[in-house]
Design a protein around this motif. Structure first.
Motif, PDB file in Angstrom:
ATOM      1  N   ASP A 167      42.259  48.960  21.670  1.00 36.58           N
ATOM      2  CA  ASP A 167      41.035  49.080  20.870  1.00 36.58           C
ATOM      3  C   ASP A 167      40.222  47.791  20.919  1.00 36.58           C
ATOM      4  OD1 ASP A 167      41.587  51.699  20.140  1.00 36.58           O
ATOM      5  OD2 ASP A 167      42.594  51.129  18.271  1.00 36.58           O
ATOM      6  N   GLU A 168      40.904  46.655  20.842  1.00 32.27           N
ATOM      7  CA  GLU A 168      40.210  45.362  20.912  1.00 32.27           C
ATOM      8  C   GLU A 168      39.577  45.157  22.290  1.00 32.27           C
ATOM      9  OE1 GLU A 168      43.080  43.084  17.650  1.00 32.27           O
ATOM     10  OE2 GLU A 168      43.583  43.004  19.782  1.00 32.27           O
ATOM     11  N   MET A 172      35.612  44.530  23.153  1.00 35.50           N
ATOM     12  CA  MET A 172      35.169  43.394  23.967  1.00 35.50           C
ATOM     13  C   MET A 172      34.316  43.883  25.138  1.00 35.50           C
ATOM     14  SD  MET A 172      38.720  41.160  23.730  1.00 35.50           S
ATOM     15  CE  MET A 172      38.488  40.315  25.249  1.00 35.50           C
ATOM     16  N   GLU A 173      34.730  44.986  25.754  1.00 33.95           N
ATOM     17  CA  GLU A 173      33.979  45.557  26.878  1.00 33.95           C
ATOM     18  C   GLU A 173      32.598  46.044  26.421  1.00 33.95           C
ATOM     19  OE1 GLU A 173      33.110  46.259  30.643  1.00 33.95           O
ATOM     20  OE2 GLU A 173      34.993  45.335  30.006  1.00 33.95           O
ATOM     21  N   THR A 174      32.549  46.678  25.256  1.00 33.19           N
ATOM     22  CA  THR A 174      31.275  47.143  24.706  1.00 33.19           C
ATOM     23  C   THR A 174      30.352  45.964  24.430  1.00 33.19           C
ATOM     24  OG1 THR A 174      32.381  49.036  23.698  1.00 33.19           O
ATOM     25  CG2 THR A 174      30.226  48.475  22.814  1.00 33.19           C
ATOM     26  N   LEU A 175      30.899  44.881  23.876  1.00 37.75           N
ATOM     27  CA  LEU A 175      30.102  43.689  23.599  1.00 37.75           C
ATOM     28  C   LEU A 175      29.561  43.083  24.899  1.00 37.75           C
ATOM     29  CD1 LEU A 175      28.996  41.612  21.608  1.00 37.75           C
ATOM     30  CD2 LEU A 175      31.158  40.383  21.781  1.00 37.75           C
ATOM     31  N   ALA A 190      29.156  35.937  17.669  1.00 38.16           N
ATOM     32  CA  ALA A 190      29.596  37.335  17.529  1.00 38.16           C
ATOM     33  C   ALA A 190      31.107  37.377  17.331  1.00 38.16           C
ATOM     34  CB  ALA A 190      29.200  38.142  18.745  1.00 38.16           C
ATOM     35  N   LYS A 191      31.548  38.211  16.396  1.00 39.06           N
ATOM     36  CA  LYS A 191      32.980  38.372  16.137  1.00 39.06           C
ATOM     37  C   LYS A 191      33.354  39.816  16.362  1.00 39.06           C
ATOM     38  CE  LYS A 191      33.336  34.747  12.701  1.00 39.06           C
ATOM     39  NZ  LYS A 191      33.590  34.423  11.313  1.00 39.06           N
ATOM     40  N   ILE A 192      34.533  39.994  16.918  1.00 44.57           N
ATOM     41  CA  ILE A 192      35.047  41.359  17.129  1.00 44.57           C
ATOM     42  C   ILE A 192      36.107  41.612  16.079  1.00 44.57           C
ATOM     43  CG2 ILE A 192      36.269  42.887  18.705  1.00 44.57           C
ATOM     44  CD1 ILE A 192      35.070  41.305  21.003  1.00 44.57           C
ATOM     45  N   SER A 193      35.896  42.644  15.286  1.00 53.02           N
ATOM     46  CA  SER A 193      36.910  42.939  14.256  1.00 53.02           C
ATOM     47  C   SER A 193      37.184  44.414  14.205  1.00 53.02           C
ATOM     48  CB  SER A 193      36.457  42.435  12.904  1.00 53.02           C
ATOM     49  OG  SER A 193      35.216  42.978  12.551  1.00 53.02           O
TER      50      SER A 193
END
Length: 193
Positions: A167-168, A172-175, A190-193
């Motif tokens: 999922d993470e 990351m790929e989407t970002l 930008a933070k991924i949560s």
């Protein structure tokens, strides 16, 4: 004579082993006396009913219903008949005549999370708490379940190695794609949560 759970709990380890061995022997003898043999997995039940050698399919009278099963020869008393101990999926159940001497019946359980104590309610019961299922393989699972299990295994390995889970990785790929589409924006915070 089966013991109650309270009586069983009072037995010593040696007494339990002796009692369990006696119960397994009694179950084997009761099952051997039935006019059929059966086995089960969590999702299905397979039954083999011997018939006279030379029997043809058109000689058989077989009824498979959601809660009933009857197997026999036309114009004779059924070899086995009665109420099934659990519901089945009729449309996914079937029978075949093998070598003109045995009827093989495959029943798909509605509840695939429950062991059957017996096939027909009036026949002797097995102690389902003593069933030890075979280890299942990923290839035994349907596609959706297999995918879910593989994802869980991957995520577990990733966590153990301190790496991102599936999922993470998706986030990351989407970002990254969004960053590529919008180079004018600042993503440094930008933070991924």
């Amino acid at each position: 004579m089966p013991l109650s759970s309270e009586e069983y709990d009072k037995l010593t380890t040696e007494e339990r082993e002796k009692y369990d061995a006696g119960e397994r022997q009694r179950e084997r003898e009761e099952q051997a006396a039935l006019p059929y043999a059966w086995s089960q997995q969590l999702g299905d039940v397979d039954i083999v009913v011997p018939v006279p050698k030379g029997t043809r399919a058109r000689d058989l009278a077989i009824t498979i219903a959601k809660k009933k099963l009857s197997v026999g020869l036309k114009n004779q008393e059924p070899i086995m008949a009665g109420e099934l101990c659990q519901d089945i999926k009729v449309e996914e159940s079937a029978w075949t005549l093998e070598d003109q001497k045995e009827v093989q019946i495959h029943l798909e359980k509605v509840n695939k999370q429950r062991w059957w104590e017996n096939v027909l309610t009036h026949h002797p019961k097995l102690d389902t708490t003593k069933i030890t299922p075979e280890n299942s393989k990923l290839s035994d699972l349907d596609g959706e379940t297999r995918g879910m299990v593989e994802k869980m295994m991957f995520d577990q390995q990733q966590r153990q190695m301190g790496k991102p889970t599936s999922d993470e990785l998706k986030k990351m790929e989407t970002l990254k794609r969004f960053q590529a589409m919008h180079p004018e924006m600042d993503f440094s915070k930008a933070k991924i949560s």
